[in-house]
Design an enzyme around this catalytic site. Structure first.
Site, PDB file in Angstrom:
ATOM      1  N   ASP A  12       1.577  -3.526  -5.257  1.00  0.00           N
ATOM      2  CA  ASP A  12       3.027  -3.601  -5.391  1.00  0.00           C
ATOM      3  C   ASP A  12       3.656  -3.393  -4.015  1.00  0.00           C
ATOM      4  OD1 ASP A  12       5.360  -3.381  -7.608  1.00  0.00           O
ATOM      5  OD2 ASP A  12       5.802  -2.047  -5.921  1.00  0.00           O
ATOM      6  N   ILE A  13       4.566  -4.306  -3.633  1.00  0.00           N
ATOM      7  CA  ILE A  13       5.242  -4.195  -2.338  1.00  0.00           C
ATOM      8  C   ILE A  13       6.207  -3.013  -2.379  1.00  0.00           C
ATOM      9  CG2 ILE A  13       6.724  -5.374  -0.666  1.00  0.00           C
ATOM     10  CD1 ILE A  13       5.697  -8.026  -1.817  1.00  0.00           C
ATOM     11  N   GLU A  16       7.293  -8.349  -7.548  1.00  0.00           N
ATOM     12  CA  GLU A  16       6.568  -8.081  -6.307  1.00  0.00           C
ATOM     13  C   GLU A  16       5.173  -7.520  -6.567  1.00  0.00           C
ATOM     14  OE1 GLU A  16       9.282  -4.459  -7.045  1.00  0.00           O
ATOM     15  OE2 GLU A  16       9.246  -6.604  -7.457  1.00  0.00           O
TER      16      GLU A  16
END
Length: 379
Positions: free
Chosen positions: A249-250, A292
């Site tokens: 996950d960004i 994301e």
């Protein structure tokens, strides 16, 4: 000496007109028999080739076409070896075929090159077939997958819309099979048909692939990853190896969107996907799960292997700025949750094993987020 003189070996008796006619007729009949046999053989060859052409024209999938080329063509044309070279400049064809679960190792005589320069044969024509005796310094790359080399060869460029897409290479242990003086009309036609068929099946596979691909990042979508996870769990169980799963996950992605707009956010998503993919093997799977979030499946990997890959991914994202298409750049990082399914753990219902594996990776990701982000956590 009285009486008739004996026949001399130098002067054999003359045949009667009837005998001469019979002899000439026998010679003509023998010649006609040879012509008829040759005509039957040619007809048989033409029928086999027509059957082969119908077979490859009817192929709708890549595996079906390639199998026909390597098995049926060799048998139809009585060849000792057939190889196929495909140009794949960005290796996206190999990646697509691998993502579609096509095992390229099943076709050792199908080779991929990024450019013609890899063939190291600048004097080979890329427009017309080349026939003649095998010359190692010229043709080795075309037959490198064979331990025994041919005596004569035919190299047939595969061209679509004026663009070279590969070579079909035919080899024979007979030095007289392919001579440079031979006409090339027939094999040129064969090359044209195979080039069209290749383009057709590759386009068909691309249509399938598009349905399983995230349109923004051009990596697999969630549907494909979930499908592939089930398949890989089953394969790992049968072949006795472990697999690893990462949930990525960004970090603070909303801030990227707020500061740089949605175009900037899209730029970061695409570049993150590219950097993750650069650290993976062709056999591994990368998919965007939504927003994301990404998921990675590592095939035949233990925890130590997976940790090394995860750390490489984390560093590749955190240590280099992201260029933006509208100018400037930004920095970001990624959090990674990691889990593995060993050979001993891989039992029971495959759907349950898959769900539990992804859930464990998701929990490990939550731990990474809670612990400060930009890190890898395992469960």
């Amino acid at each position: 000496m009285d009486g008739a003189a004996p026949y001399s070996a130098k002067h054999p008796p003359r045949l009667s007109a009837m005998d001469e006619l019979r002899l000439e007729n026998n010679m003509l009949r023998s010649r006609l028999d040879d012509i008829l046999e040759h005509a039957h053989r040619n007809q048989n060859i033409m029928e086999r080739h027509q059957k082969f052409e119908l077979q490859i024209i009817g192929a709708s999938h890549f595996i079906e076409l390639i199998t026909s080329i390597f098995s049926s063509l060799a048998e139809t044309s009585e060849l000792d070896m057939v190889s196929l070279i495909l140009l794949d400049p960005r290796q996206d064809l190999q990646q697509m075929l691998t993502d579609l679960r096509i095992n390229l190792r099943e076709f050792p005589h199908m080779l991929f090159v990024r450019s013609e320069r890899e063939l190291q044969t600048p004097c080979i024509s890329s427009q017309k077939p080349v026939l003649g005796p095998y010359q190692r310094h010229l043709y080795e790359q075309f037959f490198r997958s064979f331990s025994q080399k041919p005596a004569s060869v035919a190299l047939i460029p595969l061209i679509r819309q004026g663009r070279l897409i590969g070579y079909l290479n035919l080899g024979s242990f007979s030095a007289d099979r392919f001579l440079s003086s031979m006409a090339t009309d027939f094999i040129q036609r064969l090359g044209s048909i195979i080039a069209i068929c290749l383009e057709n099946v590759i386009n068909n596979e691309r249509l399938t692939y598009i349905g399983l691909t995230d349109p923004l990042t051009n990596v697999s979508n969630r549907r494909y990853v979930e499908q592939r996870t089930l398949e890989e769990i089953g394969r790992a169980r049968r072949q006795g190896y472990g697999i690893a799963c990462m949930y990525l996950d960004i970090d603070f992605f909303k801030k990227v969107n707020d500061q740089y707009g949605h175009q900037g956010g899209d730029d970061v998503l695409c570049e993150v996907a590219r950097r993750i993919k650069a650290e993976l093997r062709l056999s591994d799977t990368l998919g965007r799960f939504g927003g994301e979030e990404f998921v990675v499946l590592l095939i035949n990997a233990n925890l130590q292997d997976a940790m090394m890959v995860a750390e490489r991914i984390r560093r590749s994202i955190a240590e280099k700025a992201f260029p933006l298409s509208e100018g400037g750049s930004c920095n970001t990082s990624i959090s990674i949750g990691l889990t593995t399914v060993s050979e001993k753990q891989n039992h029971g219902d495959e759907v349950i094993v898959a769900k539990e594996m992804i859930s464990r990776a998701d929990r490990a990701l939550y731990d990474a987020k809670r612990s400060g982000r930009n890190m890898v956590r395992c469960e």
